[in-house]
Structure formats: structure tokens, C-alpha cells
Design a protein around this motif. Sequence first.
Motif, PDB file in Angstrom:
ATOM      1  N   SER A 213      31.710  64.139  44.782  1.00 34.13           N
ATOM      2  CA  SER A 213      32.626  63.093  45.223  1.00 34.13           C
ATOM      3  C   SER A 213      32.192  61.779  44.585  1.00 34.13           C
ATOM      4  CB  SER A 213      32.628  62.971  46.751  1.00 34.13           C
ATOM      5  OG  SER A 213      31.321  62.683  47.229  1.00 34.13           O
ATOM      6  N   CYS A 214      33.111  60.825  44.518  1.00 35.06           N
ATOM      7  CA  CYS A 214      32.839  59.557  43.836  1.00 35.06           C
ATOM      8  C   CYS A 214      32.742  58.405  44.833  1.00 35.06           C
ATOM      9  CB  CYS A 214      33.937  59.260  42.811  1.00 35.06           C
ATOM     10  SG  CYS A 214      34.012  60.460  41.457  1.00 35.06           S
ATOM     11  N   GLN A 215      32.023  57.390  44.456  1.00 36.75           N
ATOM     12  CA  GLN A 215      31.915  56.187  45.269  1.00 36.75           C
ATOM     13  C   GLN A 215      33.255  55.459  45.312  1.00 36.75           C
ATOM     14  OE1 GLN A 215      28.777  53.869  43.547  1.00 36.75           O
ATOM     15  NE2 GLN A 215      27.185  55.427  43.906  1.00 36.75           N
ATOM     16  N   TYR A 218      35.992  54.535  42.394  1.00 38.42           N
ATOM     17  CA  TYR A 218      35.880  55.478  41.290  1.00 38.42           C
ATOM     18  C   TYR A 218      36.637  56.755  41.636  1.00 38.42           C
ATOM     19  CZ  TYR A 218      32.211  52.464  39.451  1.00 38.42           C
ATOM     20  OH  TYR A 218      31.514  51.392  38.961  1.00 38.42           O
ATOM     21  N   ALA A 219      37.151  57.427  40.626  1.00 40.28           N
ATOM     22  CA  ALA A 219      37.909  58.664  40.826  1.00 40.28           C
ATOM     23  C   ALA A 219      37.305  59.773  39.976  1.00 40.28           C
ATOM     24  CB  ALA A 219      39.373  58.455  40.449  1.00 40.28           C
ATOM     25  N   PRO A 220      37.289  61.025  40.475  1.00 42.60           N
ATOM     26  CA  PRO A 220      36.712  62.129  39.693  1.00 42.60           C
ATOM     27  C   PRO A 220      37.597  62.507  38.511  1.00 42.60           C
ATOM     28  CG  PRO A 220      37.672  62.956  41.717  1.00 42.60           C
ATOM     29  CD  PRO A 220      37.777  61.471  41.798  1.00 42.60           C
ATOM     30  N   VAL A 221      36.941  62.885  37.431  1.00 42.62           N
ATOM     31  CA  VAL A 221      37.624  63.364  36.226  1.00 42.62           C
ATOM     32  C   VAL A 221      37.056  64.736  35.905  1.00 42.62           C
ATOM     33  CG1 VAL A 221      38.081  62.972  33.780  1.00 42.62           C
ATOM     34  CG2 VAL A 221      37.970  61.035  35.352  1.00 42.62           C
ATOM     35  N   GLY A 222      37.915  65.756  35.811  1.00 43.84           N
ATOM     36  CA  GLY A 222      37.461  67.120  35.554  1.00 43.84           C
ATOM     37  C   GLY A 222      37.292  67.885  36.848  1.00 43.84           C
ATOM     38  N   CYS A 241      32.648  60.425  37.253  1.00 45.42           N
ATOM     39  CA  CYS A 241      33.356  59.449  38.084  1.00 45.42           C
ATOM     40  C   CYS A 241      33.756  58.267  37.210  1.00 45.42           C
ATOM     41  CB  CYS A 241      32.474  58.984  39.235  1.00 45.42           C
ATOM     42  SG  CYS A 241      32.183  60.248  40.487  1.00 45.42           S
ATOM     43  N   GLU A 242      35.039  58.029  37.133  1.00 45.11           N
ATOM     44  CA  GLU A 242      35.569  56.963  36.278  1.00 45.11           C
ATOM     45  C   GLU A 242      36.157  55.858  37.155  1.00 45.11           C
ATOM     46  OE1 GLU A 242      39.191  57.332  33.474  1.00 45.11           O
ATOM     47  OE2 GLU A 242      37.464  57.877  32.233  1.00 45.11           O
ATOM     48  N   ALA A 243      35.844  54.619  36.809  1.00 47.82           N
ATOM     49  CA  ALA A 243      36.344  53.502  37.600  1.00 47.82           C
ATOM     50  C   ALA A 243      37.868  53.511  37.626  1.00 47.82           C
ATOM     51  CB  ALA A 243      35.824  52.195  37.024  1.00 47.82           C
ATOM     52  N   ILE A 244      38.430  53.290  38.829  1.00 45.74           N
ATOM     53  CA  ILE A 244      39.884  53.237  38.981  1.00 45.74           C
ATOM     54  C   ILE A 244      40.389  51.960  38.315  1.00 45.74           C
ATOM     55  CG2 ILE A 244      41.772  53.085  40.637  1.00 45.74           C
ATOM     56  CD1 ILE A 244      39.959  54.599  42.609  1.00 45.74           C
ATOM     57  N   GLY A 245      41.398  52.066  37.428  1.00 45.83           N
ATOM     58  CA  GLY A 245      41.926  50.922  36.691  1.00 45.83           C
ATOM     59  C   GLY A 245      42.940  50.112  37.488  1.00 45.83           C
ATOM     60  N   CYS A 246      43.498  49.126  36.842  1.00 53.29           N
ATOM     61  CA  CYS A 246      44.476  48.219  37.478  1.00 53.29           C
ATOM     62  C   CYS A 246      45.866  48.472  36.915  1.00 53.29           C
ATOM     63  CB  CYS A 246      44.082  46.764  37.227  1.00 53.29           C
ATOM     64  SG  CYS A 246      42.455  46.324  37.881  1.00 53.29           S
ATOM     65  N   GLY A 290      38.290  50.046  41.217  1.00 51.97           N
ATOM     66  CA  GLY A 290      39.074  50.140  42.444  1.00 51.97           C
ATOM     67  C   GLY A 290      40.491  49.628  42.271  1.00 51.97           C
ATOM     68  N   GLY A 291      40.774  49.029  41.100  1.00 49.15           N
ATOM     69  CA  GLY A 291      42.150  48.609  40.815  1.00 49.15           C
ATOM     70  C   GLY A 291      42.498  47.211  41.263  1.00 49.15           C
TER      71      GLY A 291
END
Length: 326
Positions: A213-215, A218-222, A241-246, A290-291
Motif C-alpha cells: 500500500s502507498c502513503q 501516492y498511488a500504486p503502479v503495477g 508508489c507514484e505521487a498523485i499528480g494535479c 496528492g494532487g
Amino acid sequence: MCPRPPNIANGLHSGQSLDRFPHGVTVHYSCQDGYAPVGNVSISCTEAGMWSWPLPRCEAIGCKIPEVQNGKVYKLQSTYRAGETLHFDCDAGYAAEDSYEAQCQPGGIWDPPAFRLPVAVQPCRKPPEIPNGNHSGRGKAFFTMGMSVIYTCDPGYYLVGNDIVFCKASGNWSQPSPRCEEVTCPRPPNIANGLHSGQSLDRFPHGVTVHYSCQDGYAPVGNVSISCTEAGMWSWPLPRCEAIGCEMPEVQNGKVYKLQSTYRAGETLHFDCDAGYAAEDSYEAQCQPGGTWHPGAWYKLISSPSIMELGLGRFIEMTLILLLQH
């Protein structure tokens, strides 16, 4: 006076603790276990300051003529020197446990020592079973000397020891028997800005699955989980875990340079205002994990009336007020 007595291979002399060796002194030699002295066992310091000659030597004790039952020895000798190899064969119905040769060792012993006792050939019982494993001898009723079976392990287990065992002449299987041990994986790898569900576990056997799980922000990729494989390794690839964009900003009374549909965390957006409007603080904003945008109020534009609308007198009055405030 003589120098220190000479050393001999595989032997010692009685003068080890002495510092002086005057004329007439005698030292005695002895041999290590498995060796016997040949020649004089002592030497003396002569008037010429030299040791008497010749030196003794230590020779490996040989082996006696072997007693062979139910078999015969090729090129039989009365004695065998250390290092010599003896070859033998067995009568019909008998066989050696291991090898058909033996070597004479220093001290008069044979290696292997059991070659003197060829045994009557016996069939072997069924091969021993091992937990969590199997062997290739299932379905066979008889096992005679020289026959072999192969052991394998159940899924999730690996073999320790030799996978092949042989039926020996004595009717016993070669030892030691192999065993099957459970396949386990090391601790799951950590990933940046994420956690896995195996933090509280100590063992990770074959087939176990851990989830990632991601902090916040951040969102999981794969794949969000990995499993321990039969090879004792974790399945691949790892999630990340990739940072959620805006999202694309909504701009009123202004414009954004090089507008994009989405922005990755860390990207900076530059904007400008229409005539008569201005930004609260900066003319740029950065996308946060987090966007969210920073500063958050960058898009709130304020009205800025022109000098003509206010009139010159009112403009000067406002300027003086601002100067006095500072």
C-alpha cells in the motif's frame, strides 16, 4: 662442541631442550605414530665437533598380508609398504561393500578397513520414505545390488543431500538419505513511499503473498502484491508508489503558459493575468503529491482599477495612504 642435532622426517630427537652439545654427548631419536626407526636410533658428538653418521630414518610401518574370505587378492605380497594399493575380487554370490581396492596407510592399516570381509549379496528392502518427498522406486518389488532410486521433493520443498541412493551388497541402502526442507523467501523488499503486509511476519514460505500500500498522496503502479515462488524468490516486478499528480487548473481572468491536461508532482506551472488583474502572491505554482497546488490560492485574481477610472486626485490620495502605512 657440536651444532644442534639434525632433524629427521617424521621423527624427533632428545636434544630439543638443550642449548649446548659438548663432545661425547648422545641424543636419541624416536618416530611418530605409524613410523618405525631404521638404523641406529642415536648419534654422538665426536672429537671433531661433528655428529656420528649415518642418521637414523623413520619409515612408515607397512601392512601385513590381508586375510581375505570369500574372495581373492591379485598379485598377493607378504607385506605392503605405506601407499601401496591392493586389488581384490569376490567369489560368486559375494561382493564388496564399496570399493574393490584398498590402500596401505602409515601405521599398518588398510583403507577402507572392511575390504577383508566380502559379504553375501543380499537384496535391499524398499527405499526409505522421506517426509514431503518421493522416490522413483514406487511400484518395484525387488531391489538388488547396484540398483538406484532417485528422490524428489514436493512443490514448496527442496532436496538436501544426494538425490540418488544405491542398493549395496549387504542389502542396505547407501547413506545418508536425503531430506526435503521447506522453501522460504527472504524478507520482502521495501519500496519508496510504501509499506507491505509482511512487516510482522518472521517466515515467508513458498506460496505466501504480501500486499503493498502507498502513503497518502501516492498511488500504486503495477501489481499491488508479490508471492514467494518455488525458487525461494519473490515474484517480479515490484509495485511502486507514484505521487498523485494535479489536474488541469481552471484559470479565470488569466492564462497558463504551456497548458497540460495533467501535471506530475513537482512540476511547476507559470501563468499570467489579464489586463486589470493581478495574482495574490506569485505567478507560478507547484504540483504537490496528492494532487494539490502550492500556493493553493494562486488562481484567486484581484481586480486592479486603472488610474483613469480612479481619477488623478484619488490615485495620489491612495498612494500617500500606502506610503504612510509603510
